[in-house]
Write a protein that holds these residues in place. Structure first.
Motif, PDB file in Angstrom:
ATOM      1  N   ALA A  95       0.692  -1.174   0.089  1.00  0.00           N
ATOM      2  CA  ALA A  95       0.192  -0.161   0.216  1.00  0.00           C
ATOM      3  C   ALA A  95       0.888   1.293  -0.098  1.00  0.00           C
ATOM      4  CB  ALA A  95      -0.956   0.050   1.213  1.00  0.00           C
ATOM      5  N   LEU A  96       1.838   1.316   0.715  1.00  0.00           N
ATOM      6  CA  LEU A  96       2.685   2.433   0.817  1.00  0.00           C
ATOM      7  C   LEU A  96       3.549   2.630  -0.466  1.00  0.00           C
ATOM      8  CD1 LEU A  96       4.407   1.883   4.261  1.00  0.00           C
ATOM      9  CD2 LEU A  96       2.382   3.322   3.765  1.00  0.00           C
ATOM     10  N   VAL A  97       3.882   1.558  -1.189  1.00  0.00           N
ATOM     11  CA  VAL A  97       4.703   1.623  -2.554  1.00  0.00           C
ATOM     12  C   VAL A  97       3.587   2.316  -3.632  1.00  0.00           C
ATOM     13  CG1 VAL A  97       5.458   0.504  -4.397  1.00  0.00           C
ATOM     14  CG2 VAL A  97       6.157  -0.111  -2.210  1.00  0.00           C
ATOM     15  N   ARG A  98       2.263   1.860  -3.368  1.00  0.00           N
ATOM     16  CA  ARG A  98       1.257   2.182  -4.522  1.00  0.00           C
ATOM     17  C   ARG A  98       1.151   4.018  -4.261  1.00  0.00           C
ATOM     18  NH1 ARG A  98      -1.225  -2.794  -3.433  1.00  0.00           N
ATOM     19  NH2 ARG A  98      -2.791  -1.726  -1.868  1.00  0.00           N
ATOM     20  N   GLY A  99       1.048   4.216  -2.757  1.00  0.00           N
ATOM     21  CA  GLY A  99       1.122   5.590  -2.518  1.00  0.00           C
ATOM     22  C   GLY A  99       2.399   6.394  -2.868  1.00  0.00           C
ATOM     23  N   LEU A 100       3.490   5.956  -3.347  1.00  0.00           N
ATOM     24  CA  LEU A 100       4.676   6.657  -3.632  1.00  0.00           C
ATOM     25  C   LEU A 100       4.759   6.872  -5.311  1.00  0.00           C
ATOM     26  CD1 LEU A 100       7.204   5.213  -1.414  1.00  0.00           C
ATOM     27  CD2 LEU A 100       6.269   7.551  -1.184  1.00  0.00           C
ATOM     28  N   LEU A 101       3.892   6.083  -6.026  1.00  0.00           N
ATOM     29  CA  LEU A 101       3.872   5.915  -7.421  1.00  0.00           C
ATOM     30  C   LEU A 101       3.716   7.263  -7.991  1.00  0.00           C
ATOM     31  CD1 LEU A 101       2.222   2.700  -8.367  1.00  0.00           C
ATOM     32  CD2 LEU A 101       4.626   3.054  -7.984  1.00  0.00           C
ATOM     33  N   SER A 102       2.666   7.883  -7.276  1.00  0.00           N
ATOM     34  CA  SER A 102       2.519   9.437  -8.167  1.00  0.00           C
ATOM     35  C   SER A 102       3.786  10.328  -7.701  1.00  0.00           C
ATOM     36  CB  SER A 102       1.151   9.752  -7.560  1.00  0.00           C
ATOM     37  OG  SER A 102       1.099   9.931  -6.008  1.00  0.00           O
ATOM     38  N   SER A 103       4.112  10.273  -6.603  1.00  0.00           N
ATOM     39  CA  SER A 103       5.297  11.208  -6.422  1.00  0.00           C
ATOM     40  C   SER A 103       6.375  10.776  -7.199  1.00  0.00           C
ATOM     41  CB  SER A 103       5.766  10.880  -4.931  1.00  0.00           C
ATOM     42  OG  SER A 103       4.727  11.058  -3.840  1.00  0.00           O
ATOM     43  N   LEU A 104       6.534   9.480  -7.499  1.00  0.00           N
ATOM     44  CA  LEU A 104       7.715   9.229  -8.174  1.00  0.00           C
ATOM     45  C   LEU A 104       7.886   9.428  -9.673  1.00  0.00           C
ATOM     46  CD1 LEU A 104       8.494   5.708  -6.891  1.00  0.00           C
ATOM     47  CD2 LEU A 104       9.964   7.552  -6.457  1.00  0.00           C
ATOM     48  N   SER A 105       6.599  10.075 -10.138  1.00  0.00           N
ATOM     49  CA  SER A 105       6.274  10.299 -11.747  1.00  0.00           C
ATOM     50  C   SER A 105       6.177  11.962 -11.684  1.00  0.00           C
ATOM     51  CB  SER A 105       5.451   9.558 -12.308  1.00  0.00           C
ATOM     52  OG  SER A 105       4.012   9.817 -11.533  1.00  0.00           O
ATOM     53  N   HIS A 106       6.145  12.355 -10.544  1.00  0.00           N
ATOM     54  CA  HIS A 106       5.936  14.002 -10.499  1.00  0.00           C
ATOM     55  C   HIS A 106       6.659  14.729 -11.284  1.00  0.00           C
ATOM     56  CE1 HIS A 106       5.073  17.980  -8.375  1.00  0.00           C
ATOM     57  NE2 HIS A 106       3.906  17.350  -8.236  1.00  0.00           N
TER      58      HIS A 106
END
Length: 302
Positions: A95-106
């Motif tokens: 769940a945490l990795v899914r929450g980071l996906l948008s930040s990693l493509s910002h």
């Protein structure tokens, strides 16, 4: 915690998945700062344990907030939880990795950098870290970040690869392809446009290769009677032995044949290599060569 979770939830009636219930960015930022204070003040596992599952879900959710300042604090909270609650972080890592996906493509490189730092921390904790036992989502992100347009992000990726590869070297379990895929990202960074990134990647791979070769030699150390011989030396020895037999310089049936009585092999002539920039200005060390050869099937799939 339940009140904060409700205030920082998403509106399920909207067609978009990430529409916050609280429309004000400033209010959401203040609420997330309250969550950050709560986690820092109650860092003792016993205090947060009754609400840890809800907090993990909350942090993963605010990591997808449209406001980038909220995402930055979410990444900071994830790293704090990884330090204070490594077991719970491992259990909720997906769940945490899914929450980071948008930040990693910002679009902002600073946002991608702090997102990568959080990804490294949450995927490396626990008795069964995600980078070894559930690396699919993490490795998908790594492949894209190795070609990121910002050199600062690629430099941070080298640090992440160092952490992950050291973890792989310290364990004998987990996904067998993780090391190979991380190694592929490191090789991509070798040819980086920024010389500092390429040099850092080369240094990392050389250190990893030395550890790999040392580990391999320790596991496959032959007995004294079965010592390995350099293939080139063995070929020279066989040829010299036949020539000496033809000239009758040594008995045809020596009692104790040894390589010491044969002619020493001629020194190798240095090859005229093309002129390449660092780190390709000299031959790679044996450890790095052995590391690449051992993972060749994954690095160059047929």
């Amino acid at each position: 915690v339940p009140v904060l979770s409700n205030r920082l939830s998403f509106d399920s009636s909207q067609s978009s998945q990430h529409v916050p219930v609280e429309c004000s960015e400033e209010v959401r930022l203040s609420l997330v700062q309250v969550v950050q204070c709560l986690v820092s003040q109650c860092g003792t596992p016993a205090r947060l344990s009754p609400h840890i599952s809800e907090i993990m879900q909350l942090v993963g959710r605010i990591g997808q907030d449209p406001f980038h300042e909220v995402r930055k604090i979410a990444c900071t909270i994830m790293m704090s939880l990884a330090d204070s609650h490594p077991v719970d972080t491992q259990l909720h890592c997906s769940a945490l990795v899914r929450g980071l996906l948008s930040s990693l493509s910002h679009q902002h490189s600073k946002m991608r950098t702090i997102g990568l730092q959080a990804l490294t921390r949450v995927s490396s904790v626990g008795s069964q870290p995600a980078i070894l036992f559930d690396p699919t989502e993490v490795l998908k992100v790594v492949d894209g970040l190795s070609r990121d347009r910002a050199s600062a992000v690629r430099q941070e990726l080298v640090s992440s690869l160092r952490c992950w590869l050291e973890l792989c070297a310290s364990r004998r379990d987990g996904s067998p392809s993780t090391c190979s895929l991380l190694l592929r990202a490191g090789i991509v960074l070798l040819t980086d446009d920024n010389p500092a990134v390429g040099a850092a990647a080369y240094s990392l791979l050389c250190e990893t290769g030395d550890k790999f070769l040392e580990s391999w030699q320790h596991q496959n150390q032959p007995a004294a009677s079965e010592a390995l011989v350099d293939p080139d030396l063995a070929g020279v020895a066989a040829t010299a032995h036949q020539e000496l037999l033809a000239n009758r310089c040594i008995p045809t049936q020596p009692k104790q044949p040894t390589l010491q009585c044969l002619v020493a092999p001629a020194a190798r002539q240095p090859l005229a290599l093309p002129s390449y920039p660092a780190p390709f200005s000299h031959r790679p060390p044996p450890g790095l060569v052995a590391l690449v050869q051992a993972h060749m099937r994954v690095l160059l799939p047929m």
